[in-house]
Design a protein around this motif. Structure first.
Motif, short mmCIF file in Angstrom:
data_model
loop_
_atom_site.label_atom_id
_atom_site.label_comp_id
_atom_site.label_asym_id
_atom_site.label_seq_id
_atom_site.Cartn_x
_atom_site.Cartn_y
_atom_site.Cartn_z
N GLN A 26 0.84 -1.18 0.00
CA GLN A 26 0.00 0.00 0.00
C GLN A 26 0.89 1.24 0.00
OE1 GLN A 26 -3.32 -0.05 -0.25
NE2 GLN A 26 -3.30 -2.29 -0.29
N VAL A 27 0.73 2.11 -1.01
CA VAL A 27 1.54 3.32 -1.14
C VAL A 27 0.85 4.46 -0.39
CG1 VAL A 27 2.54 4.99 -2.72
CG2 VAL A 27 2.42 2.57 -3.37
N PRO A 28 1.51 5.04 0.63
CA PRO A 28 0.88 6.18 1.34
C PRO A 28 0.85 7.41 0.44
CG PRO A 28 3.11 5.83 2.13
CD PRO A 28 2.82 4.70 1.21
N VAL A 29 -0.26 8.13 0.49
CA VAL A 29 -0.43 9.31 -0.35
C VAL A 29 -0.64 10.54 0.52
CG1 VAL A 29 -1.34 8.01 -2.31
CG2 VAL A 29 -2.90 8.89 -0.55
N TYR A 30 -0.39 11.69 -0.11
CA TYR A 30 -0.53 12.97 0.60
C TYR A 30 -1.37 13.90 -0.27
CZ TYR A 30 0.79 17.40 2.83
OH TYR A 30 0.76 18.61 3.46
N VAL A 354 7.33 14.59 -8.74
CA VAL A 354 6.62 13.81 -7.72
C VAL A 354 5.86 12.69 -8.43
CG1 VAL A 354 6.39 15.76 -6.14
CG2 VAL A 354 4.59 15.31 -7.82
N TYR A 355 5.40 11.74 -7.65
CA TYR A 355 4.56 10.68 -8.19
C TYR A 355 3.11 11.05 -7.90
CZ TYR A 355 8.62 7.75 -9.05
OH TYR A 355 9.80 7.24 -9.53
N LEU A 391 4.10 9.44 -1.04
CA LEU A 391 5.13 9.83 -0.09
C LEU A 391 6.39 8.99 -0.23
CD1 LEU A 391 2.99 10.47 3.11
CD2 LEU A 391 4.08 12.16 1.64
N ILE A 392 6.28 7.87 -0.97
CA ILE A 392 7.45 7.02 -1.24
C ILE A 392 7.47 6.74 -2.73
CG2 ILE A 392 7.43 5.98 1.06
CD1 ILE A 392 6.11 3.52 -0.18
N ASN A 393 8.56 6.18 -3.19
CA ASN A 393 8.69 5.84 -4.60
C ASN A 393 7.90 4.57 -4.89
OD1 ASN A 393 9.45 5.30 -7.21
ND2 ASN A 393 11.65 5.52 -6.84
N PRO A 394 6.78 4.67 -5.61
CA PRO A 394 5.98 3.47 -5.87
C PRO A 394 6.65 2.51 -6.84
CG PRO A 394 5.08 5.34 -7.05
CD PRO A 394 6.17 5.88 -6.20
N GLU A 395 7.63 2.99 -7.60
CA GLU A 395 8.31 2.11 -8.55
C GLU A 395 9.24 1.14 -7.85
OE1 GLU A 395 10.30 4.67 -11.24
OE2 GLU A 395 8.48 5.41 -12.22
N ARG A 396 9.54 1.39 -6.62
CA ARG A 396 10.43 0.52 -5.86
C ARG A 396 9.67 -0.37 -4.89
NH1 ARG A 396 15.54 4.55 -4.40
NH2 ARG A 396 16.03 5.11 -6.58
#
Length: 396
Positions: A26-30, A354-355, A391-396
């Motif tokens: 789960q990718v945290p979003v802002y 940014v992503y 908030l983090i790199n989703p590609e990684r």
């Protein structure tokens, strides 16, 4: 029966394999919103007196001095109070030695003057006698062979020549005596001046055995390079700093800010601070100066710090030089700006991005930033209010 057992066995294995599979990340979003960008810097420091009188060992004495008594450190002193007293034993010995030396030089000078006067008198008498003899020989010199024999005439001429040579010798002796006597007197005068200088130094040192406070304040002692403070019996050299008496009526704060965090600091900025002994009592101040060059605080600490001087808005009775302070420096405060955390900003070939969440996936969105704080940055182009970013790199 065997078929049912096989069924339940296969079902159990399927459940076990499903439990061992990795959960979806789960990718945290802002969410991008407008808010107030506050750039604050936290720093530690201490109070110091703006006006402080330094206590130094007198420079009027050559060689070390020894402390006979000291007032208590951190004690309040009034104008005229004795704070340091030096031992007079060595100075008294120096005075006696200088007085004896001066007396000996004066006696040698008087003896030398008497000897020179006697020698000069003797040379003068010899010159007077030689003058009479030469005048007599010249006056009664008779070179007539009819009156005196040739031997008598030759003897008279030789005597006259001898008296002339003797007159020249006495003249040279007088000139040599004058040069020699002047040199001897100059040497004695130098010795006399030297002894007088030593005597004056000893007397000046005896007159400066006590150091008194010039104004009201608190007494602080200076630690040397070994961390040792002055003590009774301790040795100090002329001009060495012993301590100080700060004026408690005006005190400022000296803060140490990490060089990488000191961006944007300038005079006139607001400061809030609290004494560590009273952490709940917030006070205010203003930046007075910011050092131009960063310096290391400890030898083994690779970090460098910028020194910032802060003037409190008002002087507090609890202020004391050396009291520790925790402060916040308000570098900037901008209302109604789009801002995102710095951790959500990435860079590639000097391009910031940014992503951005686009329905079911994240895409790279180039951005431009404006003002920054230690945790957030202002977005000047590339995003709008309501956008969601990773908030983090989703590609990684």
């Amino acid at each position: 029966m065997r078929h049912n057992n096989a069924y339940w066995l296969s079902a159990f294995c399927a459940i076990a394999l499903a439990g061992c599979s990795e959960p979806q990340l789960q990718v945290p979003v802002y969410p991008v919103v407008e808010d107030t960008l506050v750039h604050k810097i936290n720093a530690d420091g201490e109070l110091f007196a703006v006006n402080s009188v330094s206590i130094n060992a007198p420079k009027t004495v050559q060689g070390p001095r020894f402390i006979a008594s000291l007032a208590k450190e951190y004690s309040e002193v009034q104008p005229g109070d004795v704070v340091v007293t030096f031992d007079a034993t060595q100075l008294l010995r120096s005075k006696v030695k200088a007085s004896s030396g001066l007396g000996a030089v004066v006696a040698d000078e008087q003896q030398k003057l008497a000897e020179q006067q006697n020698e000069q008198t003797a040379i003068g008498l010899d010159q007077t006698l030689n003058g009479h003899e030469f005048s007599f020989a010249d006056r009664f010199s008779i070179d007539d062979v009819q009156i005196r024999s040739r031997l008598e005439i030759l003897d008279s001429m030789q005597n006259k020549e001898y008296l002339g040579d003797k007159r020249d010798y006495l003249g040279w002796q007088e000139q040599s005596f004058s040069q020699r006597s002047n040199g001897e007197l100059e040497l004695l005068q130098l010795q006399r001046n030297q002894q007088q200088s030593l005597l004056q130094q000893a007397e000046s040192g005896l007159a400066a055995l006590e150091i008194r406070s010039p104004h009201q304040g608190i007494l602080l002692f200076e630690a040397n390079w070994r961390g040792e403070k002055p003590e009774v019996g301790g040795m100090v050299f002329p001009g060495a700093r012993i301590g100080s008496i700060p004026d408690l009526s005006l005190q400022h704060i000296k803060l140490q800010v990490i060089e990488q965090e000191a961006i944007g600091l300038a005079a006139g900025q607001k400061v809030t601070f609290a004494l560590t002994a009273w952490p709940d009592d917030n006070l205010t101040g203003e930046v007075v100066s910011v050092a131009a060059v960063a310096q290391s605080r400890e030898r083994r600490d690779p970090r460098k710090f910028i020194e910032v001087v802060v003037a409190p808005t008002r002087q507090d009775p609890r202020f004391m030089p050396g009291n520790k302070v925790r402060a916040e420096l308000w570098v900037d405060e901008t209302d109604n700006v789009l801002m995102i955390p710095l951790q959500a900003i990435f860079s590639d070939q000097q391009q910031l991005y940014v992503y951005k969440h686009d329905g079911t996936r994240f895409i790279r969105q180039p951005i431009e930033i404006g003002k920054k704080s230690l945790s957030h940055a202002q977005i000047s182009r590339g995003l709008q209010a309501g956008d969601q970013i990773a908030l983090i790199n989703p590609e990684r």
